[in-house]
Scaffold this active site. Structure first.
Site, short mmCIF file in Angstrom:
data_model
loop_
_atom_site.label_atom_id
_atom_site.label_comp_id
_atom_site.label_asym_id
_atom_site.label_seq_id
_atom_site.Cartn_x
_atom_site.Cartn_y
_atom_site.Cartn_z
N HIS A 216 32.60 45.59 30.65
CA HIS A 216 33.21 44.59 31.53
C HIS A 216 33.87 45.27 32.72
O HIS A 216 34.91 45.92 32.58
CB HIS A 216 34.25 43.77 30.78
CG HIS A 216 34.68 42.53 31.51
ND1 HIS A 216 34.26 41.27 31.14
CD2 HIS A 216 35.48 42.36 32.59
CE1 HIS A 216 34.79 40.38 31.97
NE2 HIS A 216 35.53 41.02 32.86
N HIS B 137 33.88 45.05 37.48
CA HIS B 137 33.45 44.35 38.68
C HIS B 137 33.37 45.33 39.85
O HIS B 137 34.04 46.36 39.85
CB HIS B 137 34.45 43.25 39.06
CG HIS B 137 34.94 42.42 37.91
ND1 HIS B 137 34.18 41.44 37.32
CD2 HIS B 137 36.12 42.44 37.24
CE1 HIS B 137 34.88 40.88 36.34
NE2 HIS B 137 36.05 41.48 36.27
N TYR C 170 42.38 34.60 43.79
CA TYR C 170 42.97 35.86 44.24
C TYR C 170 42.04 36.52 45.24
O TYR C 170 40.87 36.13 45.38
CB TYR C 170 43.22 36.81 43.05
CG TYR C 170 41.95 37.21 42.32
CD1 TYR C 170 41.21 38.33 42.72
CD2 TYR C 170 41.48 36.49 41.23
CE1 TYR C 170 40.04 38.70 42.06
CE2 TYR C 170 40.33 36.85 40.56
CZ TYR C 170 39.61 37.95 40.98
OH TYR C 170 38.46 38.30 40.32
N ARG D 187 28.11 33.90 32.91
CA ARG D 187 29.53 33.76 32.63
C ARG D 187 30.02 32.35 32.92
O ARG D 187 29.73 31.79 33.98
CB ARG D 187 30.32 34.76 33.49
CG ARG D 187 31.79 34.87 33.09
CD ARG D 187 32.55 35.74 34.08
NE ARG D 187 33.77 36.29 33.49
CZ ARG D 187 34.76 36.81 34.20
NH1 ARG D 187 34.67 36.86 35.52
NH2 ARG D 187 35.83 37.30 33.62
N HIS E 236 38.10 39.38 26.91
CA HIS E 236 39.52 39.75 26.86
C HIS E 236 40.25 39.25 25.61
O HIS E 236 41.33 38.64 25.69
CB HIS E 236 40.24 39.24 28.12
CG HIS E 236 39.61 39.66 29.41
ND1 HIS E 236 38.98 40.89 29.55
CD2 HIS E 236 39.50 39.04 30.61
CE1 HIS E 236 38.51 40.99 30.79
NE2 HIS E 236 38.82 39.89 31.45
N ASP F 179 37.55 46.38 32.32
CA ASP F 179 38.05 45.33 33.23
C ASP F 179 38.42 45.91 34.60
O ASP F 179 39.23 45.35 35.32
CB ASP F 179 39.23 44.58 32.63
CG ASP F 179 39.55 43.28 33.36
OD1 ASP F 179 38.62 42.68 33.92
OD2 ASP F 179 40.72 42.87 33.37
#
Length: 290
Positions: A27, A29, A45, A123, A178, A246
């Site tokens: 996981h 990005h 955000y 997702r 998570h 993450d």
């Protein structure tokens, strides 16, 4: 005002253990540059740029050899930044996968294209803006099943009363982000967390041991209140747990931690090298690299 996130800490301290060969970060990005990949106007955000080169530098520092890039909510349905990163990784001969965000009307042509580009899941974001809704889900799930894809959920299990019945009837593997986004303050015996553990025990779901800073009451590592939750998930089914960094940690409620310290948390959750190999290598191999 849309809040601007902090950048990831470039100082990656070495953890006390060595990652096993073939370890997978399930996981992460990539973001930006914003001029090339504009963010969705209806976002929660705004992240700073987080480049593919920075991501690969993190993996080199931690001993990670493979990874999964997840489409973030700030891009909405535009998977361009993630798909271009996967294309570059393939060009370099690196073995990475992706998780896309699509709408209910996505064409078979587009799904097949995404598959060729390395995507293996979709997702569903129930916490932040972006993604499809529950009512559109089952129709899409049957199309994903034909491609042996999975559905990945970003949700708070403590606020999803119908979690067990909804996820259990889906015709595809289900992956929960998570640790179920389960606030530690609500207690390990919360019915929502118990439902997630039952889904794991029955082999009906996978869970990402990631995002500890999203559920803890602590401001800095070690996140000791997360340990019993991670251990309970591993006890429920160690064959259905994977780990994710993450990175670059967008929109988190604590000061930016070191990725080395975050990786070190795994040693508290999975103290044996054999268990860490399952989480880092064997389980993601079955989920993403078939």
């Amino acid at each position: 005002m849309i809040p601007l996130c902090s950048a990831a800490d470039p100082d990656v301290r070495r953890p006390s253990f060595t990652a096993p060969s073939g370890a997978v970060d399930c996981h992460a990005h990539v973001f930006g540059p914003e001029g090339r990949y504009p963010y969705h106007h209806n976002r929660t955000y705004t992240p700073p740029d987080a480049s593919l080169e920075q991501y690969l530098a993190l993996h080199e520092a931690l001993g990670i050899e493979r990874g999964v890039l997840v489409q973030p909510s700030v891009y909405g349905l535009d998977n361009s930044a993630t798909r271009d990163a996967l294309s570059e990784l393939r060009r370099r001969g690196l073995d990475y996968r992706g998780v896309a965000v699509v709408d209910r009307d996505v064409s078979d042509v587009e799904l097949d294209r995404l598959h060729r580009e390395g995507f293996r899941g979709v997702r569903l974001n129930l916490l932040f803006k972006g993604g499809i809704d529950w009512q559109d889900l089952e129709q899409l799930a049957h199309r994903l099943a034909e491609r042996e894809w999975h559905l990945q959920f970003l949700l708070d299990v403590s606020q999803c009363e119908a979690l067990e019945s909804r996820l259990a009837r889906l015709p595809v593997p289900v992956v929960v982000d998570h640790m179920g986004h389960m606030p530690c303050e609500k207690g390990i015996d919360h019915p929502g967390f118990a439902a997630l553990c039952r889904l794991l025990a029955q082999g009906l779901a996978w869970v990402k041991l990631s995002g500890a800073y999203r559920i803890t009451d602590h401001a800095v590592t070690p996140f000791e209140d997360v340990v019993p939750f991670a251990k309970r998930l591993l006890d429920a089914n160690p064959e259905r747990c994977v780990w994710g960094s993450d990175w670059p940690h967008p929109h988190i409620p604590v000061p930016m931690p070191s990725d080395g310290d975050l990786f070190e948390e795994l040693a508290h959750w999975a103290p044996s090298a054999e268990l860490r190999r399952r989480v880092l290598v064997d389980n993601p191999e079955r989920l993403y690299f078939r």
